[in-house]
Design an enzyme around this catalytic site. Structure first.
Site, PDB file in Angstrom:
ATOM      1  N   SER A 128      62.536  13.671 -10.771  1.00 13.31           N
ATOM      2  CA  SER A 128      63.331  13.170 -11.777  1.00 13.31           C
ATOM      3  C   SER A 128      64.553  12.593 -10.995  1.00 13.31           C
ATOM      4  O   SER A 128      64.624  12.800  -9.711  1.00 13.31           O
ATOM      5  CB  SER A 128      64.286  14.543 -12.548  1.00 13.31           C
ATOM      6  OG  SER A 128      65.212  13.682 -13.283  1.00 13.31           O
ATOM      7  N   LYS A 182      60.031  20.807 -14.931  1.00 16.64           N
ATOM      8  CA  LYS A 182      60.392  19.354 -15.381  1.00 16.64           C
ATOM      9  C   LYS A 182      60.207  18.988 -16.722  1.00 16.64           C
ATOM     10  O   LYS A 182      61.444  18.259 -17.385  1.00 16.64           O
ATOM     11  CB  LYS A 182      59.612  18.353 -14.489  1.00 16.64           C
ATOM     12  CG  LYS A 182      59.679  16.729 -14.853  1.00 16.64           C
ATOM     13  CD  LYS A 182      60.905  16.205 -14.255  1.00 16.64           C
ATOM     14  CE  LYS A 182      61.353  14.807 -14.791  1.00 16.64           C
ATOM     15  NZ  LYS A 182      60.413  13.700 -15.242  1.00 16.64           N
ATOM     16  N   HIS A 185      63.677  20.224 -18.038  1.00 21.55           N
ATOM     17  CA  HIS A 185      64.815  19.522 -17.587  1.00 21.55           C
ATOM     18  C   HIS A 185      64.956  18.524 -18.825  1.00 21.55           C
ATOM     19  O   HIS A 185      65.792  17.835 -19.145  1.00 21.55           O
ATOM     20  CB  HIS A 185      64.440  18.903 -16.366  1.00 21.55           C
ATOM     21  CG  HIS A 185      65.273  17.806 -15.746  1.00 21.55           C
ATOM     22  ND1 HIS A 185      64.821  16.507 -16.354  1.00 21.55           N
ATOM     23  CD2 HIS A 185      66.370  17.615 -15.064  1.00 21.55           C
ATOM     24  CE1 HIS A 185      65.888  15.758 -15.830  1.00 21.55           C
ATOM     25  NE2 HIS A 185      66.808  16.311 -14.808  1.00 21.55           N
ATOM     26  N   ASN A 186      63.735  17.711 -19.045  1.00 25.79           N
ATOM     27  CA  ASN A 186      63.925  16.353 -19.676  1.00 25.79           C
ATOM     28  C   ASN A 186      64.430  16.913 -21.301  1.00 25.79           C
ATOM     29  O   ASN A 186      64.904  16.233 -22.120  1.00 25.79           O
ATOM     30  CB  ASN A 186      62.509  15.756 -19.656  1.00 25.79           C
ATOM     31  CG  ASN A 186      61.954  15.060 -18.716  1.00 25.79           C
ATOM     32  OD1 ASN A 186      62.573  15.095 -17.620  1.00 25.79           O
ATOM     33  ND2 ASN A 186      61.337  13.666 -18.835  1.00 25.79           N
ATOM     34  N   GLU A 189      67.777  17.150 -21.140  1.00 28.11           N
ATOM     35  CA  GLU A 189      68.267  15.976 -21.061  1.00 28.11           C
ATOM     36  C   GLU A 189      68.383  15.137 -22.536  1.00 28.11           C
ATOM     37  O   GLU A 189      69.291  14.608 -23.069  1.00 28.11           O
ATOM     38  CB  GLU A 189      67.519  15.009 -20.325  1.00 28.11           C
ATOM     39  CG  GLU A 189      67.671  13.631 -20.151  1.00 28.11           C
ATOM     40  CD  GLU A 189      66.603  12.774 -19.126  1.00 28.11           C
ATOM     41  OE1 GLU A 189      66.267  13.194 -18.164  1.00 28.11           O
ATOM     42  OE2 GLU A 189      65.885  11.624 -19.827  1.00 28.11           O
TER      43      GLU A 189
HETATM   44  P1  NDP Z   1      53.095   3.846 -14.085  1.00 26.89           P
HETATM   45  O1  NDP Z   1      53.125   5.062 -14.889  1.00 26.89           O
HETATM   46  O2  NDP Z   1      53.412   2.688 -14.980  1.00 26.89           O
HETATM   47  O3  NDP Z   1      51.523   3.583 -13.588  1.00 26.89           O
HETATM   48  C1  NDP Z   1      51.180   2.316 -12.860  1.00 26.89           C
HETATM   49  C2  NDP Z   1      50.315   2.914 -11.907  1.00 26.89           C
HETATM   50  O4  NDP Z   1      49.197   3.795 -12.087  1.00 26.89           O
HETATM   51  C3  NDP Z   1      50.013   1.587 -10.941  1.00 26.89           C
HETATM   52  O5  NDP Z   1      50.063   2.079  -9.727  1.00 26.89           O
HETATM   53  C4  NDP Z   1      48.482   1.713 -11.354  1.00 26.89           C
HETATM   54  O6  NDP Z   1      47.715   0.866 -10.777  1.00 26.89           O
HETATM   55  C5  NDP Z   1      48.083   3.180 -11.632  1.00 26.89           C
HETATM   56  N1  NDP Z   1      47.051   3.209 -12.503  1.00 26.89           N
HETATM   57  C6  NDP Z   1      46.799   3.028 -13.708  1.00 26.89           C
HETATM   58  N2  NDP Z   1      45.609   3.533 -14.197  1.00 26.89           N
HETATM   59  C7  NDP Z   1      44.930   3.810 -13.199  1.00 26.89           C
HETATM   60  C8  NDP Z   1      43.612   4.127 -12.769  1.00 26.89           C
HETATM   61  N3  NDP Z   1      42.766   4.411 -14.058  1.00 26.89           N
HETATM   62  N4  NDP Z   1      43.122   4.369 -11.636  1.00 26.89           N
HETATM   63  C9  NDP Z   1      44.109   4.319 -10.407  1.00 26.89           C
HETATM   64  N5  NDP Z   1      45.147   3.849 -10.645  1.00 26.89           N
HETATM   65  C10 NDP Z   1      45.830   3.763 -11.985  1.00 26.89           C
HETATM   66  O7  NDP Z   1      54.217   3.686 -13.028  1.00 26.89           O
HETATM   67  P2  NDP Z   1      55.448   4.569 -12.596  1.00 26.89           P
HETATM   68  O8  NDP Z   1      55.725   4.195 -11.311  1.00 26.89           O
HETATM   69  O9  NDP Z   1      56.515   4.034 -13.765  1.00 26.89           O
HETATM   70  O10 NDP Z   1      55.251   6.134 -12.847  1.00 26.89           O
HETATM   71  C11 NDP Z   1      54.275   6.714 -12.090  1.00 26.89           C
HETATM   72  C12 NDP Z   1      54.333   8.230 -12.681  1.00 26.89           C
HETATM   73  O11 NDP Z   1      55.717   8.713 -12.361  1.00 26.89           O
HETATM   74  C13 NDP Z   1      53.981   8.252 -14.169  1.00 26.89           C
HETATM   75  O12 NDP Z   1      53.397   9.591 -14.348  1.00 26.89           O
HETATM   76  C14 NDP Z   1      55.444   8.691 -14.655  1.00 26.89           C
HETATM   77  O13 NDP Z   1      55.074   9.135 -15.871  1.00 26.89           O
HETATM   78  C15 NDP Z   1      56.080   9.254 -13.481  1.00 26.89           C
HETATM   79  N6  NDP Z   1      57.636   9.148 -13.503  1.00 26.89           N
HETATM   80  C16 NDP Z   1      58.236   7.793 -13.889  1.00 26.89           C
HETATM   81  C17 NDP Z   1      59.562   7.872 -14.077  1.00 26.89           C
HETATM   82  C18 NDP Z   1      60.000   6.712 -14.131  1.00 26.89           C
HETATM   83  O14 NDP Z   1      61.365   6.595 -14.282  1.00 26.89           O
HETATM   84  N7  NDP Z   1      59.312   5.330 -14.198  1.00 26.89           N
HETATM   85  C19 NDP Z   1      60.294   8.879 -13.526  1.00 26.89           C
HETATM   86  C20 NDP Z   1      59.540  10.126 -13.278  1.00 26.89           C
HETATM   87  C21 NDP Z   1      58.213  10.002 -13.193  1.00 26.89           C
HETATM   88  P3  NDP Z   1      47.518  -0.627 -10.796  1.00 26.89           P
HETATM   89  O15 NDP Z   1      48.630  -1.178 -10.101  1.00 26.89           O
HETATM   90  O16 NDP Z   1      46.194  -0.907 -10.100  1.00 26.89           O
HETATM   91  O17 NDP Z   1      47.455  -0.893 -12.208  1.00 26.89           O
END
Ligand code: NDP
Length: 476
Positions: A128, A182, A185-186, A189
């Site tokens: 988080s 987690k 936590h959400n 939140e």
């Molecule tokens: P996203 O959830 O937008 O995911 C994008 C990433 O996933 C890219 O690296 C993409 O690769 C990859 N991806 C998607 N589909 C596939 C696939 N089929 N095979 C391989 N790679 C794939 O990114 P975030 O950074 O926002 O979040 C990552 C994780 O963290 C998520 O689970 C999210 O819920 C969690 N999270 C996010 C927070 C936030 O504030 N954003 C906070 C806490 C947790 P490519 O570049 O090739 O498309």
């Protein structure tokens, strides 16, 4: 093989987590499905530490020391399964796969069991703090085998947020425990945000105060018991002016709240376990109500209010009442959330230390707050505390605000201002402390129409009354 840990999935979260690891002196293997993100990370931030970039997953795995530690930071759901399926054949016994995305804990339990069968460790980890937390130090909630934590703990603790030098990361429990915590936590939140929004509305409607003035009140509150990240950003948001119109920014934002689903998961689980998490549920439904556009359209101006006009005489006293009501309602929401953790811990065999959870939420995460210290202290006094509200500190703190809480909720009702979280928290407080609830009547009704039986206050056993015959009582 020289990288100490790897990150696959380099969107905002993975990229910042990899940078955080490198800045803390770890050699970090980095990989992303589309190699562009990997190359740009190394090009833009290669000077922050040591990265080992790979274009293929096989090269990425080969660049890692054993036991390999692979953080998967991709889109939750199907993409996480796809990446795990691709990883598993490349790994060896004892390697550790860490899912740091926002997985739903039943998925984590399923994945952990599947990887265990392959001789691998699977660590479902809550992270988080958003983008900034990932880079500067998030709150980290890892679940999985104890053995894997021996390897991972020192790394994760090092990159986590610190409060008074204590890392905001600890071993949570087996399989889905980390992602579960987690999730709660959400959920908390959601409740915290809704309570703050209701306090804002009360000050706005009760005092006719401007956003700027309310922002100043929140800034003041942030120097006391309510001190927290959410109160702090609320004060900042309220003080912000919209560049396009010159109006207060909040006054030009559409009043329809969205959600990504963790609040909903928390409520669904609360229902499954039978834990009354009314604060989180009301907060989740309040977002749903705000987004119920056709219903709001049909009701606005059509449903009679028959409400009073708010006429606050003593403005300072009213502000203090709202503050006390907010604090009391917040304690209820947390108390309910910790109850849910206790229930899940018992149901799934996790043995979660609730005081430790409050401790790792003190920094890095969205609900970070001064009062979490009080929760840790309460569980230090009694690790098996059946109700957080019943701890001596909280009994006293909430007790001092009860009359203010009643004034605020009743005035809001009289004046037609919706306070679902404030009022339901007060109803919970009065419900949980009641010597006798009207559930006696529910049981009698159930026995009447469905022969569901009842227990008596004066003797042991289960009974049924022959409602449709002679109304004689029999022992069931
Ligand atoms: P996203 O959830 O937008 O995911 C994008 C990433 O996933 C890219 O690296 C993409 O690769 C990859 N991806 C998607 N589909 C596939 C696939 N089929 N095979 C391989 N790679 C794939 O990114 P975030 O950074 O926002 O979040 C990552 C994780 O963290 C998520 O689970 C999210 O819920 C969690 N999270 C996010 C927070 C936030 O504030 N954003 C906070 C806490 C947790 P490519 O570049 O090739 O498309």
């Amino acid at each position: 093989a020289r990288a100490q840990i790897g990150v696959t999935g380099l969107a905002v979260m993975g990229r910042n987590l990899a940078r955080n690891l490198a800045r803390n002196g770890f050699v970090v293997a980095v990989h992303n499905r589309s190699a562009g993100r990997m190359h740009s990370l190394v090009a833009e931030h290669g000077d922050e530490g040591e990265f080992v970039g790979s274009e293929t997953l096989a090269d990425f795995v080969a660049s890692l020391e054993r036991p390999r530690k692979v953080i998967v930071m991709v889109k939750a759901g199907g993409p996480t399964d796809a990446v795990i399926d691709e990883l598993v054949p490349l790994l060896d016994e004892g390697d550790i796969v860490i899912d740091a995305g926002n997985a739903h804990f039943p998925d984590t339990r399923r994945r952990e069991a599947a990887l265990k069968a392959e001789g691998l460790h699977f660590v479902g980890t809550g992270v988080s703090g958003g983008e900034e937390g990932a880079l500067l130090g998030p709150s980290i909630m890892p679940g999985g085998s104890r053995e894997s934590y021996e390897w991972l703990g020192p790394i994760l603790e090092k990159i986590s947020a610190k409060v008074d030098g204590v890392p905001c990361c600890t071993y949570v429990g087996p399989d889905g425990a980390g992602h579960f915590v987690k999730m709660v936590h959400n959920g908390i939140e959601y409740a915290d945000m809704q309570l703050i929004a209701e306090a804002y509305d009360l000050l706005k409607q009760g005092l006719g105060a401007t956003a700027q003035e309310i922002g100043e009140i929140f800034a003041r509150w942030n120097t006391g018991d309510l001190e927290s990240f959410l109160i702090e950003i609320t004060a900042e948001v309220l003080a912000h002016t919209d560049a396009a119109t010159g109006a207060a920014f909040v006054d030009v934002v559409l009043d329809q709240a969205e959600q990504k689903g963790t609040g909903r998961w928390t409520v669904q689980n609360g229902l499954d376990l039978g834990v009354p998490i009314t604060g989180i549920a009301e907060a989740t439904f309040a977002r749903a109500l705000s987004g119920s556009v056709p219903q709001r359209g049909a009701a606005a101006g059509a449903l009679p209010a028959h409400a009073g006009t708010w006429d606050v005489q003593d403005r300072e006293a009213f502000v203090e009442d709202v503050r006390l009501a907010l604090y009391a309602s917040k304690v209820v929401a947390y108390s309910q959330g910790f109850d849910q953790i206790a229930a899940a811990s018992a149901e799934y065999g996790w043995d979660i230390d609730r005081g430790a959870m409050a401790r790792i939420w003190r920094g890095g995460c969205i609900i970070r707050a001064r009062f979490l210290n009080r929760i840790t202290e309460a569980y230090e006094r009694d690790a098996h505390l059946p109700l957080l509200l019943a701890d001596e500190y909280f009994t006293e703190a909430v007790g001092q605000g009860v009359q203010a809480w009643r004034r605020v909720v009743s005035q809001a009702a009289l004046n037609g201002v919706p306070t679902p979280a404030f009022s339901s928290s007060l109803a919970y407080y009065d419900g949980v402390r009641a010597e006798r609830l009207p559930a006696n009547l529910i049981q009698a009704q159930r026995d009447f129409f469905g022969a569901h039986t009842y227990r008596r206050t004066d003797r042991e056993g289960t009974f049924h009354t022959g409602w449709s015959t002679d109304r004689a009582e029999v022992e069931a």
